[in-house]
Motif scaffolding. Structure first.
Motif, PDB file in Angstrom:
ATOM      1  N   SER A 101       0.740  -1.064  -0.062  1.00 30.68           N
ATOM      2  CA  SER A 101      -0.020  -0.100   0.202  1.00 30.68           C
ATOM      3  C   SER A 101       0.684   1.368   0.133  1.00 30.68           C
ATOM      4  N   ILE A 102       0.308   2.167  -0.355  1.00 29.28           N
ATOM      5  CA  ILE A 102       0.886   3.757  -0.387  1.00 29.28           C
ATOM      6  C   ILE A 102       1.157   3.919   0.919  1.00 29.28           C
ATOM      7  N   GLY A 103       2.392   4.610   1.213  1.00 29.43           N
ATOM      8  CA  GLY A 103       3.022   5.272   2.287  1.00 29.43           C
ATOM      9  C   GLY A 103       2.565   6.390   2.718  1.00 29.43           C
ATOM     10  N   LYS A 104       1.934   6.824   3.737  1.00 26.42           N
ATOM     11  CA  LYS A 104       1.418   7.919   4.316  1.00 26.42           C
ATOM     12  C   LYS A 104       2.013   8.738   5.546  1.00 26.42           C
ATOM     13  N   GLY A 105       3.271   8.123   5.715  1.00 25.13           N
ATOM     14  CA  GLY A 105       3.946   8.926   6.821  1.00 25.13           C
ATOM     15  C   GLY A 105       3.441   8.679   8.321  1.00 25.13           C
ATOM     16  N   PHE A 106       3.852   9.229   9.012  1.00 26.26           N
ATOM     17  CA  PHE A 106       3.504   9.341  10.319  1.00 26.26           C
ATOM     18  C   PHE A 106       2.186  10.087  10.456  1.00 26.26           C
ATOM     19  N   SER A 107       0.973   9.362  10.996  1.00 27.94           N
ATOM     20  CA  SER A 107      -0.356   9.790  10.980  1.00 27.94           C
ATOM     21  C   SER A 107      -0.910   9.792  12.496  1.00 27.94           C
ATOM     22  N   TYR A 113      -6.709   5.053  12.588  1.00 25.59           N
ATOM     23  CA  TYR A 113      -7.756   3.738  13.140  1.00 25.59           C
ATOM     24  C   TYR A 113      -9.126   4.417  13.067  1.00 25.59           C
ATOM     25  N   ASN A 114      -9.284   5.711  12.411  1.00 25.44           N
ATOM     26  CA  ASN A 114     -10.817   6.139  12.469  1.00 25.44           C
ATOM     27  C   ASN A 114     -11.127   6.385  13.951  1.00 25.44           C
ATOM     28  N   ASN A 129      -7.791  16.507  18.696  1.00 27.15           N
ATOM     29  CA  ASN A 129      -7.350  15.257  17.793  1.00 27.15           C
ATOM     30  C   ASN A 129      -6.782  14.454  18.554  1.00 27.15           C
ATOM     31  N   LYS A 130      -6.678  14.481  19.856  1.00 20.73           N
ATOM     32  CA  LYS A 130      -5.773  13.489  20.576  1.00 20.73           C
ATOM     33  C   LYS A 130      -6.683  12.127  20.953  1.00 20.73           C
ATOM     34  N   PRO A 131      -5.801  11.135  21.118  1.00 21.55           N
ATOM     35  CA  PRO A 131      -6.548   9.855  21.320  1.00 21.55           C
ATOM     36  C   PRO A 131      -7.213   9.661  22.749  1.00 21.55           C
ATOM     37  N   GLY A 132      -6.916  10.409  23.819  1.00 19.78           N
ATOM     38  CA  GLY A 132      -7.740  10.170  24.758  1.00 19.78           C
ATOM     39  C   GLY A 132      -6.803   9.584  25.947  1.00 19.78           C
ATOM     40  N   SER A 133      -7.252   8.860  26.878  1.00 21.42           N
ATOM     41  CA  SER A 133      -6.720   8.124  27.948  1.00 21.42           C
ATOM     42  C   SER A 133      -5.953   7.126  27.547  1.00 21.42           C
ATOM     43  N   ILE A 134      -4.636   6.757  27.642  1.00 19.68           N
ATOM     44  CA  ILE A 134      -4.199   5.411  27.248  1.00 19.68           C
ATOM     45  C   ILE A 134      -3.617   4.411  28.507  1.00 19.68           C
ATOM     46  N   GLY A 135      -3.539   5.064  29.588  1.00 19.42           N
ATOM     47  CA  GLY A 135      -3.032   4.529  30.603  1.00 19.42           C
ATOM     48  C   GLY A 135      -3.930   3.527  31.375  1.00 19.42           C
ATOM     49  N   MET A 136      -3.536   3.148  32.390  1.00 23.67           N
ATOM     50  CA  MET A 136      -4.255   2.154  33.418  1.00 23.67           C
ATOM     51  C   MET A 136      -4.066   2.474  34.751  1.00 23.67           C
ATOM     52  N   CYS A 137      -4.921   1.831  35.783  1.00 21.70           N
ATOM     53  CA  CYS A 137      -4.745   2.204  37.097  1.00 21.70           C
ATOM     54  C   CYS A 137      -3.327   1.873  37.552  1.00 21.70           C
ATOM     55  N   GLN A 138      -3.265   1.903  38.870  1.00 19.36           N
ATOM     56  CA  GLN A 138      -2.019   1.350  39.433  1.00 19.36           C
ATOM     57  C   GLN A 138      -1.638   0.184  39.278  1.00 19.36           C
ATOM     58  N   ASP A 139      -2.606  -0.830  39.027  1.00 18.75           N
ATOM     59  CA  ASP A 139      -2.411  -2.328  38.834  1.00 18.75           C
ATOM     60  C   ASP A 139      -2.994  -2.343  37.359  1.00 18.75           C
ATOM     61  N   VAL A 143       1.059   1.051  29.805  1.00 13.42           N
ATOM     62  CA  VAL A 143       0.409   0.799  28.561  1.00 13.42           C
ATOM     63  C   VAL A 143       0.705  -0.642  27.892  1.00 13.42           C
ATOM     64  N   TYR A 144      -0.420  -1.083  27.649  1.00 11.66           N
ATOM     65  CA  TYR A 144      -0.263  -2.622  27.052  1.00 11.66           C
ATOM     66  C   TYR A 144       0.431  -2.338  25.657  1.00 11.66           C
ATOM     67  N   PRO A 145       1.235  -3.559  25.155  1.00 10.92           N
ATOM     68  CA  PRO A 145       1.778  -3.442  24.003  1.00 10.92           C
ATOM     69  C   PRO A 145       0.642  -3.651  22.820  1.00 10.92           C
ATOM     70  N   GLY A 146       0.640  -2.990  21.473  1.00 10.09           N
ATOM     71  CA  GLY A 146      -0.115  -3.020  20.787  1.00 10.09           C
ATOM     72  C   GLY A 146      -1.473  -1.961  20.980  1.00 10.09           C
ATOM     73  N   LYS A 147      -1.223  -1.070  21.703  1.00 13.83           N
ATOM     74  CA  LYS A 147      -2.262  -0.168  21.719  1.00 13.83           C
ATOM     75  C   LYS A 147      -2.400   0.904  20.500  1.00 13.83           C
ATOM     76  N   LYS A 148      -3.379   1.169  20.352  1.00 13.08           N
ATOM     77  CA  LYS A 148      -3.788   1.885  18.904  1.00 13.08           C
ATOM     78  C   LYS A 148      -3.408   3.260  19.253  1.00 13.08           C
ATOM     79  N   MET A 149      -2.230   3.970  18.645  1.00  9.85           N
ATOM     80  CA  MET A 149      -1.556   5.154  18.777  1.00  9.85           C
ATOM     81  C   MET A 149      -1.270   5.611  17.451  1.00  9.85           C
TER      82      MET A 149
END
Length: 195
Positions: A101-107, A113-114, A129-139, A143-149
């Motif tokens: 596919s055509i490369g669109k750079g850093f997006s 991810y719509n 246009n920010k993704p919002g909260s990405i973190g977790m509680c103290q436990d 941030v889990y690997p594979g998080k949509k960012m």
């Protein structure tokens, strides 16, 4: 199932017999040859197709290799260094196309991810246009690997199924495919008949 190697030329349009407008992608199919036949097991064989501007010129920069799996009964239909005929394709046939596919750079996450954008007012301070909260509680507190960012978009292998062949020019090995095909102009693509 045997496939063919080619490249994407451009996009255009065709009118059918009813006057309907159909956007098409024009594909140029390479001259594909049987480069090697390999016995995988007792039931299947692998066929490697290859293309070069000059078949007897073994310049590796001109090679485009791809391995296809065929059935045991189709093995006898292929001979070493034989050119593969395009007669297995016909008009209105469904095919699968694979390409980069055509490369669109850093997006950002909205384009990548719509995601929905934030509110335009009511206390929204520079977070439209920010993704919002990405973190977790103290436990577990991470941030889990594979998080949509946000990150690199495009430039990866893409596979589109059930595209229709509207017209075939056997003199110049050109296919007119209904719809869009992954890749930029002059990029290599792989065509398979749909099952």
């Amino acid at each position: 199932m045997i496939g063919f190697l080619g490249k994407k030329i451009s996009m255009s349009y065709l009118y059918d017999s009813f006057g309907n407008y159909n956007p098409v992608t024009i594909l140029s199919i390479y001259d594909c040859y049987v480069f090697d036949l390999i016995s995988i097991n007792n039931f299947y064989f692998a066929i490697i197709s290859y293309y070069s501007n000059n078949f007897y010129c073994f310049n590796k920069s001109k090679f485009f290799l791809k391995q296809f799996f065929i059935s045991y009964f189709d093995y006898s239909n292929f001979n070493l260094f034989e050119k593969i005929s395009l007669n297995i394709f016909y008009i209105n046939q469904k095919i699968n196309v694979s390409g980069i596919s055509i490369g669109k750079g850093f997006s950002g996450v909205i384009k990548r991810y719509n995601f929905n954008s934030g509110y335009a007012s009511h206390g929204n301070s520079k977070a439209h246009n920010k993704p919002g909260s990405i973190g977790m509680c103290q436990d577990p507190g991470r941030v889990y690997p594979g998080k949509k960012m946000a990150g690199h978009l495009g430039s990866k292998k893409t596979f589109i199924k059930n595209l229709k062949i509207l017209y075939i020019d056997f003199n110049y090995n050109i296919f007119y495919i209904k719809g869009s095909v992954p890749g930029f102009i002059n990029s290599n693509i792989i065509i398979y008949p749909s099952k």
